[in-house]
Design a protein around this motif. Structure first.
Motif, PDB file in Angstrom:
ATOM      1  N   ARG A  88       0.854  -1.175   0.000  1.00 36.97           N
ATOM      2  CA  ARG A  88       0.000   0.000   0.000  1.00 36.97           C
ATOM      3  C   ARG A  88       0.889   1.224   0.000  1.00 36.97           C
ATOM      4  O   ARG A  88       1.719   1.378   0.922  1.00 36.97           O
ATOM      5  CB  ARG A  88      -0.898   0.008   1.233  1.00 36.97           C
ATOM      6  CG  ARG A  88      -1.731   1.275   1.429  1.00 36.97           C
ATOM      7  CD  ARG A  88      -2.502   1.187   2.720  1.00 36.97           C
ATOM      8  NE  ARG A  88      -3.198   2.414   3.038  1.00 36.97           N
ATOM      9  CZ  ARG A  88      -4.479   2.612   2.760  1.00 36.97           C
ATOM     10  NH1 ARG A  88      -5.185   1.674   2.150  1.00 36.97           N
ATOM     11  NH2 ARG A  88      -5.058   3.755   3.082  1.00 36.97           N
ATOM     12  N   ARG A 147       0.167   4.891  -0.076  1.00 35.85           N
ATOM     13  CA  ARG A 147      -0.699   6.067  -0.034  1.00 35.85           C
ATOM     14  C   ARG A 147      -0.189   6.992   1.052  1.00 35.85           C
ATOM     15  O   ARG A 147       0.098   6.556   2.159  1.00 35.85           O
ATOM     16  CB  ARG A 147      -2.148   5.649   0.237  1.00 35.85           C
ATOM     17  CG  ARG A 147      -2.673   4.704  -0.819  1.00 35.85           C
ATOM     18  CD  ARG A 147      -4.086   4.252  -0.559  1.00 35.85           C
ATOM     19  NE  ARG A 147      -4.385   3.063  -1.352  1.00 35.85           N
ATOM     20  CZ  ARG A 147      -5.515   2.391  -1.286  1.00 35.85           C
ATOM     21  NH1 ARG A 147      -6.473   2.802  -0.466  1.00 35.85           N
ATOM     22  NH2 ARG A 147      -5.698   1.318  -2.040  1.00 35.85           N
ATOM     23  N   ASP A 183      -2.275  -1.369  -3.257  1.00 34.25           N
ATOM     24  CA  ASP A 183      -2.135  -0.786  -4.577  1.00 34.25           C
ATOM     25  C   ASP A 183      -1.323  -1.652  -5.545  1.00 34.25           C
ATOM     26  O   ASP A 183      -1.496  -1.543  -6.757  1.00 34.25           O
ATOM     27  CB  ASP A 183      -1.445   0.575  -4.467  1.00 34.25           C
ATOM     28  CG  ASP A 183      -2.172   1.503  -3.528  1.00 34.25           C
ATOM     29  OD1 ASP A 183      -1.561   1.937  -2.530  1.00 34.25           O
ATOM     30  OD2 ASP A 183      -3.363   1.777  -3.784  1.00 34.25           O
ATOM     31  N   TYR A 184      -0.428  -2.472  -5.025  1.00 34.45           N
ATOM     32  CA  TYR A 184       0.457  -3.264  -5.873  1.00 34.45           C
ATOM     33  C   TYR A 184       0.486  -4.700  -5.375  1.00 34.45           C
ATOM     34  O   TYR A 184       0.406  -4.954  -4.163  1.00 34.45           O
ATOM     35  CB  TYR A 184       1.881  -2.684  -5.864  1.00 34.45           C
ATOM     36  CG  TYR A 184       1.941  -1.250  -6.323  1.00 34.45           C
ATOM     37  CD1 TYR A 184       2.008  -0.221  -5.399  1.00 34.45           C
ATOM     38  CD2 TYR A 184       1.916  -0.938  -7.679  1.00 34.45           C
ATOM     39  CE1 TYR A 184       2.054   1.101  -5.812  1.00 34.45           C
ATOM     40  CE2 TYR A 184       1.959   0.384  -8.096  1.00 34.45           C
ATOM     41  CZ  TYR A 184       2.028   1.391  -7.160  1.00 34.45           C
ATOM     42  OH  TYR A 184       2.068   2.701  -7.576  1.00 34.45           O
TER      43      TYR A 184
END
Length: 129
Positions: A99, A101, A117-118
């Motif tokens: 993550r 962010r 996210d990945y």
């Protein structure tokens, strides 16, 4: 863009141990909350363990508590999953997730797939009877 590469999967007998590693690219790995997920045949993906970017908070699935340990080495851009006392029901493809962010708190742990996210490509873990 963050790339994640898992390693350490394989075939092990019940009761054995494996250590999974996830190497991440990116200069700000130390600020990524990380997670390990798994997907067994015919089942939905599930969270196995998660760790905050500070390393100060962790979360585990009930089924692995006391057997698995998540840790991270920010100097090596790597997160680990130590798996002990493995059971046949641990057989699955294991995925590392990151993550990235800006507003993730130091003790934030992501519990759901869309908190990340990945994703890595996955590594197979097979536990035989």
């Amino acid at each position: 863009q963050v790339q994640l590469v898992e390693s350490g999967g394989g075939l092990v007998q019940a009761g054995g141990s494996l250590r999974l590693s996830c190497a991440a690219s990116g200069r700000t790995f130390s600020r990524y909350a990380m997670g390990w997920f798994r997907r067994a045949p015919g089942k939905e993906r599930e969270l196995v363990a998660a760790i905050s970017w500070s390393g100060g908070s962790t979360n585990y699935a009930e089924s692995v508590k006391g057997r698995f340990t998540i840790s991270r080495d920010n100097a090596k851009n790597t997160v680990y999953l130590q798996m002990n006392s493995l059971k046949p029901e641990d057989t699955a493809v294991y995925y590392c997730a990151a993550r990235n962010r800006a507003y993730s708190g130091a003790n934030y742990v992501g519990l759901r797939g869309n908190d990340y996210d990945y994703w890595g490509q996955g590594t197979q873990v097979t536990v035989s009877i």
